[in-house]
Design an enzyme around this catalytic site. Structure first.
Site, PDB file in Angstrom:
ATOM      1  N   LYS A 147       0.903  -1.162  -0.071  1.00  0.00           N
ATOM      2  CA  LYS A 147      -0.126   0.097   0.218  1.00  0.00           C
ATOM      3  C   LYS A 147       0.692   1.151   0.063  1.00  0.00           C
ATOM      4  CE  LYS A 147      -3.716   2.172   2.038  1.00  0.00           C
ATOM      5  NZ  LYS A 147      -4.283   2.640   0.670  1.00  0.00           N
ATOM      6  N   ASN A 171       3.861   6.868  -5.788  1.00  0.00           N
ATOM      7  CA  ASN A 171       2.679   7.299  -5.999  1.00  0.00           C
ATOM      8  C   ASN A 171       2.611   8.638  -6.274  1.00  0.00           C
ATOM      9  OD1 ASN A 171      -0.265   7.757  -6.318  1.00  0.00           O
ATOM     10  ND2 ASN A 171      -0.619   6.627  -4.176  1.00  0.00           N
ATOM     11  N   CYS A 227      -0.649  12.439  -4.993  1.00  0.00           N
ATOM     12  CA  CYS A 227      -0.748  13.055  -3.781  1.00  0.00           C
ATOM     13  C   CYS A 227      -1.467  14.641  -4.004  1.00  0.00           C
ATOM     14  CB  CYS A 227       0.651  13.194  -3.302  1.00  0.00           C
ATOM     15  SG  CYS A 227       1.889  13.800  -4.505  1.00  0.00           S
ATOM     16  N   LYS A 248       4.050   6.028 -10.882  1.00  0.00           N
ATOM     17  CA  LYS A 248       2.561   5.746 -11.231  1.00  0.00           C
ATOM     18  C   LYS A 248       1.596   7.003 -11.517  1.00  0.00           C
ATOM     19  CE  LYS A 248      -1.341   2.905  -9.244  1.00  0.00           C
ATOM     20  NZ  LYS A 248      -1.602   2.311  -8.070  1.00  0.00           N
ATOM     21  N   THR A 264      -6.476   5.282 -10.308  1.00  0.00           N
ATOM     22  CA  THR A 264      -8.117   5.182 -10.462  1.00  0.00           C
ATOM     23  C   THR A 264      -8.390   6.596 -11.072  1.00  0.00           C
ATOM     24  OG1 THR A 264      -8.157   6.318  -7.996  1.00  0.00           O
ATOM     25  CG2 THR A 264      -8.430   3.962  -8.538  1.00  0.00           C
ATOM     26  N   GLY A 296      -8.267  -2.396 -14.401  1.00  0.00           N
ATOM     27  CA  GLY A 296      -9.521  -3.389 -14.789  1.00  0.00           C
ATOM     28  C   GLY A 296      -9.091  -4.488 -15.191  1.00  0.00           C
ATOM     29  N   GLY A 324      -5.697  -5.265  -9.308  1.00  0.00           N
ATOM     30  CA  GLY A 324      -6.227  -4.614  -8.130  1.00  0.00           C
ATOM     31  C   GLY A 324      -7.580  -5.328  -7.686  1.00  0.00           C
TER      32      GLY A 324
HETATM   33  C1  LIG Z   1      -9.358  -0.013  -2.192  1.00  0.00           C
HETATM   34  C2  LIG Z   1      -8.321   0.521  -3.112  1.00  0.00           C
HETATM   35  C3  LIG Z   1      -7.183   0.987  -2.271  1.00  0.00           C
HETATM   36  C4  LIG Z   1      -5.965   1.728  -3.183  1.00  0.00           C
HETATM   37  N1  LIG Z   1      -4.969   2.132  -2.699  1.00  0.00           N
HETATM   38  C5  LIG Z   1      -3.957   2.708  -3.254  1.00  0.00           C
HETATM   39  C6  LIG Z   1      -2.923   2.913  -2.941  1.00  0.00           C
HETATM   40  O1  LIG Z   1      -2.520   3.124  -1.553  1.00  0.00           O
HETATM   41  N2  LIG Z   1      -1.713   3.589  -3.794  1.00  0.00           N
HETATM   42  C7  LIG Z   1      -1.910   3.502  -4.968  1.00  0.00           C
HETATM   43  O2  LIG Z   1      -0.974   3.892  -5.761  1.00  0.00           O
HETATM   44  N3  LIG Z   1      -3.212   3.200  -5.802  1.00  0.00           N
HETATM   45  C8  LIG Z   1      -3.841   2.763  -4.736  1.00  0.00           C
HETATM   46  N4  LIG Z   1      -5.143   2.246  -5.395  1.00  0.00           N
HETATM   47  C9  LIG Z   1      -5.308   2.150  -6.742  1.00  0.00           C
HETATM   48  C10 LIG Z   1      -4.883   0.750  -7.311  1.00  0.00           C
HETATM   49  O3  LIG Z   1      -3.548   0.551  -6.989  1.00  0.00           O
HETATM   50  C11 LIG Z   1      -4.958   0.380  -9.068  1.00  0.00           C
HETATM   51  O4  LIG Z   1      -4.132   1.446  -9.554  1.00  0.00           O
HETATM   52  C12 LIG Z   1      -6.273   0.954  -9.520  1.00  0.00           C
HETATM   53  O5  LIG Z   1      -7.218   0.122  -8.446  1.00  0.00           O
HETATM   54  C13 LIG Z   1      -6.823   0.276 -10.764  1.00  0.00           C
HETATM   55  O6  LIG Z   1      -6.388  -1.025 -11.009  1.00  0.00           O
HETATM   56  P1  LIG Z   1      -7.769  -2.052 -10.952  1.00  0.00           P
HETATM   57  O7  LIG Z   1      -8.650  -1.665 -11.612  1.00  0.00           O
HETATM   58  O8  LIG Z   1      -7.098  -3.537 -11.108  1.00  0.00           O
HETATM   59  O9  LIG Z   1      -8.133  -2.171  -9.362  1.00  0.00           O
HETATM   60  C14 LIG Z   1      -6.152   1.685  -4.668  1.00  0.00           C
HETATM   61  C15 LIG Z   1      -7.316   0.932  -5.213  1.00  0.00           C
HETATM   62  C16 LIG Z   1      -8.167   0.503  -4.283  1.00  0.00           C
HETATM   63  C17 LIG Z   1      -9.617  -0.268  -4.993  1.00  0.00           C
END
Ligand SMILES: Cc1cc2nc3c(=O)[nH]c(=O)nc-3n(C[C@H](O)[C@H](O)[C@H](O)COP(=O)(O)O)c2cc1C
Length: 311
Positions: free
Chosen positions: A53, A133, A136, A171, A199, A250, A271
């Site tokens: 995380k 990341n 921020c 990222k 996201t 996704g 994710g």
């Molecule tokens: C519950 C949750 C927590 C997340 N926490 C972080 C985080 O701490 N740091 C980060 O760079 N991205 C975070 N993300 C984004 C994911 O790492 C990823 O970039 C995003 O969900 C797209 O991938 P996916 O569609 O496979 O989930 C989070 C996503 C979710 C759903």
């Protein structure tokens, strides 16, 4: 990690900016929180490495509930980057790394000094690579949100790169008008790879209570609905930079993973699909890619990366 096909043994090993991975699949940061036992399970489920995380310089509680809601095609979350702070988390990174798990430490900060300080601590703790990341809020003294501003992206990337020998993955956020100048800024700042993407900003309203569902009003969309957007970014960035791309957004099955590889990703992050499919998703994707390679007569994953650009 290998696939025992009828006649062929396929390796899924990749070299990601000097980091040797047994599989191109990794977990996306944050989805499993900070639990070390869960990250060990991720690795034992077939990933090439695990991503933590995002860790900040100091502990923070994140946003009050509700912080997550299922929407059609995915999930909206507004966790607010809750985390225990880099000093505490470094102990956990060391534990994971001592257990033989290759750890990619994701981190964020608000000042250049905090960014560099955290990267030094995470490297000392045994991380094998860093994922910056940049979603921020802002970096004080600079012009705006890191991931939306090429100047700040380059400056933060270069500052971190100057204090670490580890591969540095930057990222990016999809919430921008034009991602290319930001990807190029990360490359110019010394990034070893670019993770595409975080996201996509969105919201949901509860029609009975007649107000936004998330306490933070808006949140980040992840899951299948994000895939076409993130895939398009991978495609465009592949044509604009020379460093490797880590596709994220996704990925729900091996077909999605193959699309991302053909679009130009060297590695992939999964994710939301962990929440919907469980840890088995990693093995399913490994198996599916291996089978696809056998059927399409690929001997090495490298042959697939960016192949859709050539046809
Ligand atoms: C519950 C949750 C927590 C997340 N926490 C972080 C985080 O701490 N740091 C980060 O760079 N991205 C975070 N993300 C984004 C994911 O790492 C990823 O970039 C995003 O969900 C797209 O991938 P996916 O569609 O496979 O989930 C989070 C996503 C979710 C759903």
């Amino acid at each position: 990690m290998s696939y025992e096909g009828e006649l062929t043994k396929i390796s899924l090993a990749v070299d990601l900016a000097g980091l040797k991975l047994r599989s191109p699949i990794m977990n996306a940061s944050g989805v499993l929180g900070i639990s070390i036992p869960l990250l060990k399970r991720v690795y034992n489920s077939g990933t090439g490495a695990v991503i933590t995380k995002s860790i900040g310089p100091l502990s923070r509680p994140g946003h009050p509930n509700p912080t997550m809601v299922h929407v059609e095609g995915g999930v909206l979350n507004s966790m607010g980057l809750p985390n225990p702070g880099v000093d505490y988390f470094s102990i956990e990174v060391k534990e994971l790394s001592d257990a033989g798990v290759p750890v990619i430490a994701s981190f964020f900060a608000s000042t250049i000094d905090e960014f560099t300080d955290s990267s030094i601590k995470l490297e000392r703790a045994g991380a094998r690579a860093l994922e910056l990341n940049l979603s921020c809020p802002n970096v004080s003294g600079e012009s705006g949100m890191c991931a939306t501003d090429p100047y700040t992206t380059e400056k933060v990337t270069a500052a971190v790169k100057s204090v670490t020998k580890l591969p540095l993955f930057v990222k990016l956020s999809p919430n921008v008008t034009d991602i290319i100048p930001i990807a190029k800024a990360a490359e110019f700042g010394g990034a070893d790879a670019i993770t595409v993407t975080n996201t996509l900003k969105g919201m949901a309203i509860d029609i009975d209570f007649k107000k936004p569902i998330l306490s933070n009003v808006t949140g980040g969309l992840s899951g299948p609905a994000l895939k076409p957007v993130a895939l398009r970014y991978v495609w465009e960035i592949y044509e604009a930079v020379k460093i490797p791309i880590i596709g994220c957004g996704g990925i729900n099955n091996w077909r999605d993973a193959v699309e991302y590889l053909l679009a130009g990703s060297t590695a992939l992050e999964v994710g939301t699909a962990i929440m919907t499919h469980g840890f088995e998703i990693f093995n399913e994707i490994n198996e599916g890619i291996s089978q696809y390679m056998v059927e399409n007569k690929f001997n090495d994953l490298k042959e697939m990366i960016g192949l859709a650009h050539k046809s």
